[in-house]
Design an enzyme around this catalytic site. Structure first.
Site, PDB file in Angstrom:
ATOM      1  N   THR A 279     105.132   4.289 -16.983  1.00 27.85           N
ATOM      2  CA  THR A 279     104.850   5.602 -16.404  1.00 27.85           C
ATOM      3  C   THR A 279     103.690   5.572 -15.413  1.00 27.85           C
ATOM      4  O   THR A 279     103.471   6.544 -14.687  1.00 27.85           O
ATOM      5  CB  THR A 279     104.563   6.640 -17.497  1.00 27.85           C
ATOM      6  OG1 THR A 279     103.497   6.167 -18.332  1.00 27.85           O
ATOM      7  CG2 THR A 279     105.788   6.893 -18.352  1.00 27.85           C
TER       8      THR A 279
ATOM      9  N   ASP B 224     103.301  -0.477 -30.398  1.00 24.83           N
ATOM     10  CA  ASP B 224     103.598  -0.538 -28.967  1.00 24.83           C
ATOM     11  C   ASP B 224     102.919  -1.757 -28.344  1.00 24.83           C
ATOM     12  O   ASP B 224     101.885  -1.625 -27.672  1.00 24.83           O
ATOM     13  CB  ASP B 224     103.134   0.759 -28.298  1.00 24.83           C
ATOM     14  CG  ASP B 224     103.585   0.855 -26.848  1.00 24.83           C
ATOM     15  OD1 ASP B 224     104.585   0.217 -26.495  1.00 24.83           O
ATOM     16  OD2 ASP B 224     102.931   1.582 -26.080  1.00 24.83           O
TER      17      ASP B 224
ATOM     18  N   LYS C  88     100.809   5.950 -32.946  1.00 29.69           N
ATOM     19  CA  LYS C  88     100.999   4.773 -32.105  1.00 29.69           C
ATOM     20  C   LYS C  88      99.743   3.929 -32.101  1.00 29.69           C
ATOM     21  O   LYS C  88      98.627   4.431 -31.917  1.00 29.69           O
ATOM     22  CB  LYS C  88     101.321   5.189 -30.669  1.00 29.69           C
ATOM     23  CG  LYS C  88     101.711   3.998 -29.779  1.00 29.69           C
ATOM     24  CD  LYS C  88     101.447   4.248 -28.299  1.00 29.69           C
ATOM     25  CE  LYS C  88     100.065   3.774 -27.924  1.00 29.69           C
ATOM     26  NZ  LYS C  88      99.825   3.711 -26.463  1.00 29.69           N
TER      27      LYS C  88
ATOM     28  N   ASP D  13     108.395 -12.137 -23.111  1.00 31.09           N
ATOM     29  CA  ASP D  13     108.201 -13.580 -23.028  1.00 31.09           C
ATOM     30  C   ASP D  13     109.568 -14.229 -23.127  1.00 31.09           C
ATOM     31  O   ASP D  13     110.586 -13.530 -23.109  1.00 31.09           O
ATOM     32  CB  ASP D  13     107.256 -14.052 -24.142  1.00 31.09           C
ATOM     33  CG  ASP D  13     106.418 -15.260 -23.736  1.00 31.09           C
ATOM     34  OD1 ASP D  13     107.015 -16.247 -23.242  1.00 31.09           O
ATOM     35  OD2 ASP D  13     105.191 -15.240 -23.917  1.00 31.09           O
TER      36      ASP D  13
ATOM     37  N   ARG E 249      95.368  10.941 -24.965  1.00 29.81           N
ATOM     38  CA  ARG E 249      94.092  11.522 -24.562  1.00 29.81           C
ATOM     39  C   ARG E 249      94.035  13.046 -24.615  1.00 29.81           C
ATOM     40  O   ARG E 249      92.982  13.587 -25.011  1.00 29.81           O
ATOM     41  CB  ARG E 249      93.733  11.016 -23.160  1.00 29.81           C
ATOM     42  CG  ARG E 249      93.263   9.569 -23.168  1.00 29.81           C
ATOM     43  CD  ARG E 249      93.188   8.977 -21.784  1.00 29.81           C
ATOM     44  NE  ARG E 249      94.518   8.658 -21.279  1.00 29.81           N
ATOM     45  CZ  ARG E 249      94.746   8.038 -20.113  1.00 29.81           C
ATOM     46  NH1 ARG E 249      93.729   7.714 -19.340  1.00 29.81           N
ATOM     47  NH2 ARG E 249      95.972   7.766 -19.736  1.00 29.81           N
TER      48      ARG E 249
ATOM     49  N   LYS F 169     104.802  -4.045 -26.453  1.00 35.44           N
ATOM     50  CA  LYS F 169     105.542  -4.363 -25.232  1.00 35.44           C
ATOM     51  C   LYS F 169     105.745  -5.869 -25.077  1.00 35.44           C
ATOM     52  O   LYS F 169     105.367  -6.481 -24.063  1.00 35.44           O
ATOM     53  CB  LYS F 169     104.837  -3.780 -24.011  1.00 35.44           C
ATOM     54  CG  LYS F 169     104.719  -2.257 -24.039  1.00 35.44           C
ATOM     55  CD  LYS F 169     104.078  -1.750 -22.745  1.00 35.44           C
ATOM     56  CE  LYS F 169     103.947  -0.229 -22.733  1.00 35.44           C
ATOM     57  NZ  LYS F 169     102.927   0.272 -23.678  1.00 35.44           N
TER      58      LYS F 169
END
Length: 238
Positions: free
Chosen positions: A126, A64, A38, A69, A217, A66
């Site tokens: 999330t 990714d 990603k 608009d 992470r 997102k």
């Protein structure tokens, strides 16, 4: 209620950094265990689209960004992304039916038929819990909002949804097996939650019905990213 079905849940490693060399190092370290990588806003804004293409290399790319608009702008942006040939790309379901449908048309028109990415609609981030969602003016609880946006996105042409692990079963019950469910906010047992509010372990997300999990992470900050990615892949296949 939808019947449980055996499913293969695969790992996406989030290369969340501004540093191309570091991103490539993580990509290579986790290549044996991850089905995709990603790259998102942090890297793309820092380095640009050519660097995204170079860092992804031959690995399937979950792009990714997102997008959110007006419909014409989102459609035009997707056309500009076609040269990257991502395997998956994201829009916000909250952009509405017309925006989602415009994104669908742009993918169908901008990509060769065998190279069209999965169009994934983000439901509720999330990092948001009920309190944070209510602060934005949404009076529904998180679960209801996720299902509402999921129904909308799928009916408007999305291939799948990005949701928290806690909404996987709700979406499977509401929408069945058709949506590809990509699930961030995954934390192996013992990992810090960080800024994620709605989390599960890899095995829990698999059992709930995720197609893909996204882990950043806990892998990239581990002392041995390759070993951590391998452990997560083994947990998914157990």
């Amino acid at each position: 209620m939808s019947a449980a079905r055996p499913r293969s849940t695969r790992l996406i490693v989030a290369l969340d950094t501004k540093d191309p060399a570091q991103a490539v190092a993580w990509r290579e370290a986790t290549a044996a265990s991850a089905g995709a990588v990603k790259l998102g806003l942090e890297f793309t804004y820092a380095q640009g689209l050519d660097a995204v293409r170079d860092v992804a290399g031959t690995r399937p790319l979950f792009l990714d960004l997102k997008l959110h608009d007006i419909p014409n702008t989102v459609a035009s942006a997707i056309g500009s992304l076609a040269r990257l040939r991502p395997a998956m790309l994201t829009i916000h379901a909250a952009g509405g039916r017309a925006m989602i449908a415009a994104a669908r048309r742009a993918i169908d028109e901008s990509f060769p038929s065998g190279e069209r990415p999965l169009l994934l609609a983000v439901t509720v981030l999330t990092s948001l819990d009920a309190t944070a969602l209510h602060e934005t003016g949404v009076e529904s609880d998180v679960a209801d909002q996720v299902v509402r946006l999921g129904r909308l996105a799928m009916s408007a042409g999305a291939d799948g949804l990005v949701c928290s692990s806690h909404e996987i079963r709700l979406l499977r019950d509401a929408l069945g097996d058709d949506p590809v469910l990509v699930v961030p906010g995954i934390r192996p047992a013992g990992s810090a939650a960080g800024d994620q509010k709605r989390i599960m372990t890899p095995a829990q997300a698999r059992d709930a019905g995720a197609d893909w999990i996204v882990v950043g992470r806990p892998i990239t900050r581990a002392a041995d990213p390759a070993a951590q990615a391998a452990a997560i892949a083994a947990e998914l296949s157990a």
